[in-house]
Design a protein around this motif. Sequence first.
Motif, PDB file in Angstrom:
ATOM      1  N   ARG A 190     -36.529  28.653  33.765  1.00  0.00           N
ATOM      2  CA  ARG A 190     -35.408  28.410  34.243  1.00  0.00           C
ATOM      3  C   ARG A 190     -34.517  29.572  34.084  1.00  0.00           C
ATOM      4  N   VAL A 191     -34.063  30.334  35.113  1.00  0.00           N
ATOM      5  CA  VAL A 191     -33.373  31.470  35.189  1.00  0.00           C
ATOM      6  C   VAL A 191     -31.876  31.351  35.438  1.00  0.00           C
ATOM      7  N   LEU A 192     -30.862  31.585  34.830  1.00  0.00           N
ATOM      8  CA  LEU A 192     -29.283  31.628  35.249  1.00  0.00           C
ATOM      9  C   LEU A 192     -29.002  32.774  35.850  1.00  0.00           C
ATOM     10  N   THR A 193     -28.212  32.879  36.952  1.00  0.00           N
ATOM     11  CA  THR A 193     -27.840  33.971  37.870  1.00  0.00           C
ATOM     12  C   THR A 193     -26.108  34.080  37.729  1.00  0.00           C
ATOM     13  N   LEU A 194     -25.670  35.115  37.962  1.00  0.00           N
ATOM     14  CA  LEU A 194     -24.163  35.344  38.046  1.00  0.00           C
ATOM     15  C   LEU A 194     -23.770  36.084  39.364  1.00  0.00           C
ATOM     16  N   PHE A 195     -23.043  35.493  40.196  1.00  0.00           N
ATOM     17  CA  PHE A 195     -22.686  36.204  41.549  1.00  0.00           C
ATOM     18  C   PHE A 195     -21.437  36.397  41.685  1.00  0.00           C
ATOM     19  N   VAL A 216     -37.069  41.752  38.118  1.00  0.00           N
ATOM     20  CA  VAL A 216     -37.784  40.586  38.034  1.00  0.00           C
ATOM     21  C   VAL A 216     -37.340  39.615  39.408  1.00  0.00           C
ATOM     22  N   ASP A 217     -38.131  39.102  40.139  1.00  0.00           N
ATOM     23  CA  ASP A 217     -37.787  38.228  41.253  1.00  0.00           C
ATOM     24  C   ASP A 217     -38.250  36.798  40.602  1.00  0.00           C
ATOM     25  N   CYS A 218     -37.208  36.273  40.157  1.00  0.00           N
ATOM     26  CA  CYS A 218     -37.290  35.019  39.538  1.00  0.00           C
ATOM     27  C   CYS A 218     -36.567  33.900  40.198  1.00  0.00           C
ATOM     28  N   ARG A 219     -36.891  32.636  40.141  1.00  0.00           N
ATOM     29  CA  ARG A 219     -36.098  31.370  40.838  1.00  0.00           C
ATOM     30  C   ARG A 219     -35.127  31.148  39.940  1.00  0.00           C
ATOM     31  N   SER A 220     -33.820  31.250  40.531  1.00  0.00           N
ATOM     32  CA  SER A 220     -32.524  30.690  39.869  1.00  0.00           C
ATOM     33  C   SER A 220     -32.642  29.470  40.080  1.00  0.00           C
ATOM     34  N   THR A 221     -32.447  28.778  38.895  1.00  0.00           N
ATOM     35  CA  THR A 221     -32.128  27.239  39.064  1.00  0.00           C
ATOM     36  C   THR A 221     -30.624  26.987  38.885  1.00  0.00           C
ATOM     37  N   LEU A 222     -29.797  27.853  38.627  1.00  0.00           N
ATOM     38  CA  LEU A 222     -28.371  27.604  38.548  1.00  0.00           C
ATOM     39  C   LEU A 222     -27.567  29.218  38.798  1.00  0.00           C
ATOM     40  N   SER A 223     -26.773  29.164  39.595  1.00  0.00           N
ATOM     41  CA  SER A 223     -26.075  30.430  39.841  1.00  0.00           C
ATOM     42  C   SER A 223     -24.403  29.933  39.517  1.00  0.00           C
ATOM     43  N   LEU A 224     -23.784  30.858  39.107  1.00  0.00           N
ATOM     44  CA  LEU A 224     -22.353  30.680  38.844  1.00  0.00           C
ATOM     45  C   LEU A 224     -21.433  31.998  38.922  1.00  0.00           C
ATOM     46  N   ASN A 225     -20.477  31.907  39.189  1.00  0.00           N
ATOM     47  CA  ASN A 225     -19.427  32.823  39.751  1.00  0.00           C
ATOM     48  C   ASN A 225     -18.411  33.219  38.764  1.00  0.00           C
ATOM     49  N   GLU A 226     -18.565  32.715  37.774  1.00  0.00           N
ATOM     50  CA  GLU A 226     -17.393  32.915  36.567  1.00  0.00           C
ATOM     51  C   GLU A 226     -18.321  33.159  35.309  1.00  0.00           C
ATOM     52  N   TYR A 230     -20.749  31.169  32.785  1.00  0.00           N
ATOM     53  CA  TYR A 230     -22.285  31.538  32.846  1.00  0.00           C
ATOM     54  C   TYR A 230     -22.833  31.401  31.379  1.00  0.00           C
ATOM     55  N   VAL A 231     -21.808  31.874  30.490  1.00  0.00           N
ATOM     56  CA  VAL A 231     -22.202  31.741  29.037  1.00  0.00           C
ATOM     57  C   VAL A 231     -22.437  30.365  28.483  1.00  0.00           C
ATOM     58  N   ALA A 232     -21.599  29.573  29.038  1.00  0.00           N
ATOM     59  CA  ALA A 232     -21.638  27.998  28.546  1.00  0.00           C
ATOM     60  C   ALA A 232     -22.857  27.582  28.940  1.00  0.00           C
ATOM     61  N   ALA A 233     -23.193  27.788  30.156  1.00  0.00           N
ATOM     62  CA  ALA A 233     -24.326  27.389  30.963  1.00  0.00           C
ATOM     63  C   ALA A 233     -25.685  27.776  29.925  1.00  0.00           C
ATOM     64  N   GLY A 234     -25.738  29.138  29.561  1.00  0.00           N
ATOM     65  CA  GLY A 234     -26.853  29.382  28.561  1.00  0.00           C
ATOM     66  C   GLY A 234     -26.737  28.725  27.203  1.00  0.00           C
ATOM     67  N   LEU A 235     -25.589  28.601  26.486  1.00  0.00           N
ATOM     68  CA  LEU A 235     -25.512  27.817  25.484  1.00  0.00           C
ATOM     69  C   LEU A 235     -25.825  26.191  25.695  1.00  0.00           C
ATOM     70  N   ALA A 236     -25.737  25.657  26.670  1.00  0.00           N
ATOM     71  CA  ALA A 236     -26.020  24.226  26.860  1.00  0.00           C
ATOM     72  C   ALA A 236     -27.849  24.122  27.192  1.00  0.00           C
ATOM     73  N   GLY A 237     -28.230  25.398  27.286  1.00  0.00           N
ATOM     74  CA  GLY A 237     -29.695  25.240  27.431  1.00  0.00           C
ATOM     75  C   GLY A 237     -30.276  25.078  28.771  1.00  0.00           C
ATOM     76  N   LEU A 238     -29.472  25.563  29.692  1.00  0.00           N
ATOM     77  CA  LEU A 238     -29.954  25.343  31.167  1.00  0.00           C
ATOM     78  C   LEU A 238     -30.880  26.409  31.718  1.00  0.00           C
ATOM     79  N   GLY A 239     -30.867  27.596  30.904  1.00  0.00           N
ATOM     80  CA  GLY A 239     -31.815  28.520  31.290  1.00  0.00           C
ATOM     81  C   GLY A 239     -31.697  29.974  30.616  1.00  0.00           C
ATOM     82  N   VAL A 240     -32.621  30.857  30.877  1.00  0.00           N
ATOM     83  CA  VAL A 240     -32.316  32.247  30.402  1.00  0.00           C
ATOM     84  C   VAL A 240     -31.352  33.015  31.105  1.00  0.00           C
TER      85      VAL A 240
END
Length: 333
Positions: A190-195, A216-226, A230-240
């Motif tokens: 799972r990869v996190l992206t910021l847009f 890397v052309d990876c599948r994003s399971t969660l995209s965030l705009n702030e 974004y950092v909070a999602a990584g800390l929560a274990g939601l993805g790389v």
Amino acid sequence: MDKYAALQAFARVVECGSFTKAVASLGATNAAVTRSVQDLEAHLRTKLIHRTTRRLSVTPDGQRLYEHAADWLNDWHALEASVVDAQAVPQGRLRVEVGAAVARQFLIPALPLFQARYPEIEINLGVGDVVVDVIAQKVDCVIRGGEVEDESLVARRLGVMNYITCASPEYLRAHGTPTHPSDLEDPRHRVLTLFMPSSRKPRPMTFERAGERLTVDCRSTLSLNESNAYVAAGLAGLGVMSVGSLLVKDALLDGRLVRLMPDWACDHKPIYLAYASRRHMSKRLRVFIDWVVQLFEQEPLLRPGAQVPEPARTAAAPRRSPTSSTSALRRAA
């Protein structure tokens, strides 16, 4: 003849389109303003304003004089204000815009030092990742990542945000540890992206090692705009995630995040402080800019190629990525 007073009276009449309104604006008498304009016309030996009982019109000579006089008066007022300002204690309101994560992790914790030094300055701090129009929104300065392309702004480079790849120990125990960028293309990761809110296009994940560059052309399971979210999602274990090392320094030191693939360098982004070009800057803005520049210079992680600090304690060893063996075979082939 007081040439300054005459030019000021003439310019105000042109701007107001009326002697009556100009008199009220200047706080003078009608006779004084009329005499100033007449003296100026006599001195220049030309008619500047045609005045009737119903309307007022500026002559071609008057228009040329006004264009130059307005610039000169503006410069004089700005210079006069700067001289007075230089002798005074910095005070007044500053409108500053800054990215969310930099504000929370870096700027706001240091603001007590600034306010203790300059207690008369009030800071109106706009926090967010949306790019603002400095001139249209009357912002004094912005602190932003990326190149400043607006030629109407003056930009001072503050440093470089070095990006790293990381994930939480919980995520790595559940999904394995990627050892090569191509591991992230496996759907089990799972990869996190910021847009950016304006384009909604995610920032690509790029890696570089020994002259080799990969996107890397990876599948994003969660995209965030702030960035804070974004950092909070990584800390929560939601993805790389690929994130500025400064923004996760504490989490790396205490083991809440683990750096991945340290032999692969990620992209970096310059950080600038930008403000509208002007001849005379207020003292409050000048001291704030000097303070910010000094603050950023003192942060080692904002230097090009800065290394991430070692964790204070070792996190529990995550299991090996289920994709690592297949990736190794693919790379060997």
